[in-house]
Structure formats: C-alpha cells, structure tokens
Write a protein that holds these residues in place. Structure first.
Motif, short mmCIF file in Angstrom:
data_model
loop_
_atom_site.label_atom_id
_atom_site.label_comp_id
_atom_site.label_asym_id
_atom_site.label_seq_id
_atom_site.Cartn_x
_atom_site.Cartn_y
_atom_site.Cartn_z
N UNK A 1 13.43 23.65 10.81
CA UNK A 1 12.67 24.35 11.86
C UNK A 1 11.27 23.76 11.97
N UNK A 2 10.61 23.56 10.84
CA UNK A 2 9.26 23.00 10.87
C UNK A 2 9.28 21.59 11.46
N UNK A 3 10.30 20.82 11.11
CA UNK A 3 10.41 19.45 11.63
C UNK A 3 10.56 19.47 13.14
N UNK A 4 11.37 20.38 13.65
CA UNK A 4 11.59 20.48 15.10
C UNK A 4 10.33 20.97 15.80
N UNK A 5 9.77 22.06 15.33
CA UNK A 5 8.63 22.66 16.01
C UNK A 5 7.39 21.77 15.97
N UNK A 6 7.24 20.99 14.89
CA UNK A 6 6.06 20.12 14.77
C UNK A 6 6.29 18.72 15.34
N UNK A 7 7.48 18.52 15.92
CA UNK A 7 7.78 17.23 16.54
C UNK A 7 7.60 16.07 15.56
#
Length: 374
Positions: free
Chosen positions: A304-310
C-alpha cells in the motif's frame, strides 16, 4: 576480400600462467598455458593489473557457490596481444594489437531474447570471466592470470595511457555497476538537484557518490565504518551518517534543507540498509538495490505504501556495454578529482594471490591489486 579465418592457434613463450582455485581452504595452484585457440571474434589480452572484488573473497571463503576448478578475477585492465577477425570496441572502432583495454565481466550471444531486450548481462548463453569452471581451450578465463582469453560477444572499451591501472581495473565491475545504478535512477528522476542516499561506502557506493555528485545531486552516505565515512567526503558526499545512530538520516536531511529522499542507492547488501532505503524513500522516489548479491533475509515490502507513494524499486545486477563505456568516460573526465587510486593498495605478485585474498578479506584496503608482471 580475404577469407575469414575460423580459428587461430596462438603460442605463448613463455607460457601464460593462470592461478586455479580448487575450493575453500585450499591454496591456489599455478598452471602453465602454452597457447590458446582464438575463434572468430576472440581477443587475447595480456594483464596489466587486476583487483580483488568482494565476490572473489566471498567465493574463496565458501560463502558464495562457484564451480571448481576456477580462475577467479573479473576486475582488470590489459593490452591486446592478438585479435581474430574484425572485433569492434563499444564505440565501434576496430580493436587492434597494442590497444590498452578494459572489458566486461561477461560475454553475451547478442541474439537471444534477453540480449534483444537490452539485457545482455542476463544472456541465455552467458559466460562470465572469473566465474566459469576451467575447461580445455578456455583456461585463461579469469583475471588472476597473466593473460585473459576474451570470447566473442565481450564488450571492450579502449582506454588511454594516462589513467593509472589502479583506477581502471575496478571499472570492469564496481565502477560500471555504480554507473548503472545512478543511470537507472536517472531514468525516473533528474539527478541534478536530487537528494540521494547511498548506503555502503565500498567501491560501488563511493563511486556512485562521485557520479551523482558530479551530476548535481546532494548525496548522503551511510556506513558504520568511520574511515569509510571519511572517504565518502573525499568522493563528494554532502553529508555522512552512522546508520546505527538513531535519527541520523533525519538530521542530515534537515542540514541539507531537504524535505525527503528522492533516490536511495543501496550498495551494501545489509538487511538494515535495504530496509532503510525502502522505508525512507520519499513520494515519487526511486530505490536502486545493487548490493544484495548473496542470500540474505527477506524484507516485507508494504504494497500500500509503495502504491500510494508512487515508489519505484529497481534492481541492478552487473551492467550493459553502454554502462561500461559510461564508467570509463567518467573516469577519463573526472577521476583526477577523486582519490580513486588511493583506494587500491600496494600490488601483490600473482604468486602471492592467496595472501592478497587474505588482505582483501581483512578489509585493509578498499581494493587489493594483483600485478602479474611482478
């Protein structure tokens, strides 16, 4: 037009010498190689200098699997003594006898699906210098020898006479890998003006620091060794931190007036450093993992962090011919600005290879050199 000669036997007088590794705990044995058979596209090089990479140390200590018998060594510079057919350097110029050259750690077929995709370092028919089991007709397959038999499909870069051999030899592995790491980050983020974290101040990390600094980045270098942190200053680091010191990265960012990390280049392979790179990268940032080349603990990536932080995560293992050429070009233009030569200790003769490997394992020098002419 003269017919193409399919092969040529080259006699060597005196014979070439190769140091053969037989397994952990056993000393190297010298073998004489009185000649080689060159096939079309092959080149024979006489070694000027080789350096000991960390992977060589890991192999002889038994921490890295490798076939035996084996001629280790994959960081080198030398001079062409024979060439068969029209062999071209990376810049397209014909290779000739007498050329001073650095060459890739690998020979690739150039025609498989991976080579066609621009991944020659993962060729289906890959042969790596200093990594392949010794076989008949390719005894001179590694850098711990007086000569190396370059196979067709090896990227070769001609180098000038003015750059010291101690600066050039590591280019075949560490310098080219560092160039590739910075280049892959630059695919995502402009290096100029970026805030970069480099974890690990070995030769790859120090070189990546210099490359990124010359491109306009502000580089923070993290390493647990105080002497390596001091070295990092000499290679352009804007800040140095002890990764074991709580809050050191945040303080370094504040000193640089940076809100977050744009790029993290992980060059140590340490689990804690991998974790830091992935956890601390800023929004839209890129993490380049280059040091994790041996088995280690897994890291639980937060999707999730990887996706949201691009976040972009890239792996770099070895390099392609353009990276080797770029690394050599960087050394030609900028090596005089940095103490690259001081990273390489006093050369050992080939006959003292085991002592050189012991010195490398002790970490006395960033690189230990082997001069087969001594």
């Amino acid at each position: 037009m003269a017919p193409v000669v399919a092969s040529r036997d080259v006699r060597l007088a005196p014979p070439a010498t190769a140091m053969v590794w037989l397994g952990p705990g056993r000393p190297h044995e010298a073998i004489a190689v009185p000649g080689v058979r060159l096939d079309v596209g092959d080149v024979l090089v006489e070694l000027e200098l080789a350096t000991v990479c960390g992977s060589d140390v890991h192999t002889v200590s038994g921490h890295r699997k490798a076939p035996t018998p084996l001629v280790l060594g994959h960081e080198y510079v030398g001079r062409v003594v024979e060439v068969l057919d029209d062999v071209r350097a990376v810049d397209g110029v014909a290779i000739g006898v007498g050329d001073r050259v650095v060459w890739s750690i690998m020979a690739s077929c150039g025609s498989c699906d991976r080579c066609r995709r621009g991944l020659p370092q993962k060729c289906r028919e890959l042969r790596k210098y200093g990594h392949e089991r010794l076989v008949a007709r390719w005894e001179l397959s590694g850098g711990f020898a007086t000569h190396v038999h370059l196979r067709a499909g090896t990227a070769i870069v001609r180098v000038g006479e003015s750059i010291p051999a101690a600066v050039l030899a590591p280019a075949a592995c560490a310098t080219a890998t560092a160039w590739a790491a910075v280049d892959r980050a630059a695919d995502i983020i402009d290096i100029e003006g970026a805030t970069v974290l480099v974890t690990g101040a070995g030769l790859i990390g120090l070189t990546a620091t210099a490359i990124a600094t010359r491109a306009g980045a502000r580089v923070i270098v993290a390493d647990p060794d105080p002497s390596r942190r001091t070295l990092a200053r000499s290679f352009g680091a804007a800040a140095i931190i002890d990764p074991a010191e709580s809050g050191s990265l945040a303080r370094a960012l504040r000193r640089l007036r940076a809100s977050e990390l744009d790029i993290a280049i992980e060059a140590s392979g340490a689990a804690a450093a991998v974790s830091t790179a992935l956890d601390e990268i800023g929004v839209g940032g890129v993490v380049v993992l280059v040091g994790s080349v041996s088995p280690g603990p897994s890291y639980a990536l937060d999707p999730e962090r990887t996706v949201r932080n691009l976040t972009t995560v890239r792996g770099v293992h070895n390099y392609d011919p353009a990276d080797l050429a770029g690394a050599i070009r960087f050394l030609e233009e900028h090596a005089h600005r940095y103490p690259f030569a001081q990273l390489v200790g006093r050369p050992h003769p080939l006959s003292q290879l085991d002592a050189a490997l012991e010195r490398a394992a002790a970490g006395a020098d960033v690189r230990v050199a082997i001069d087969p002419r001594l």
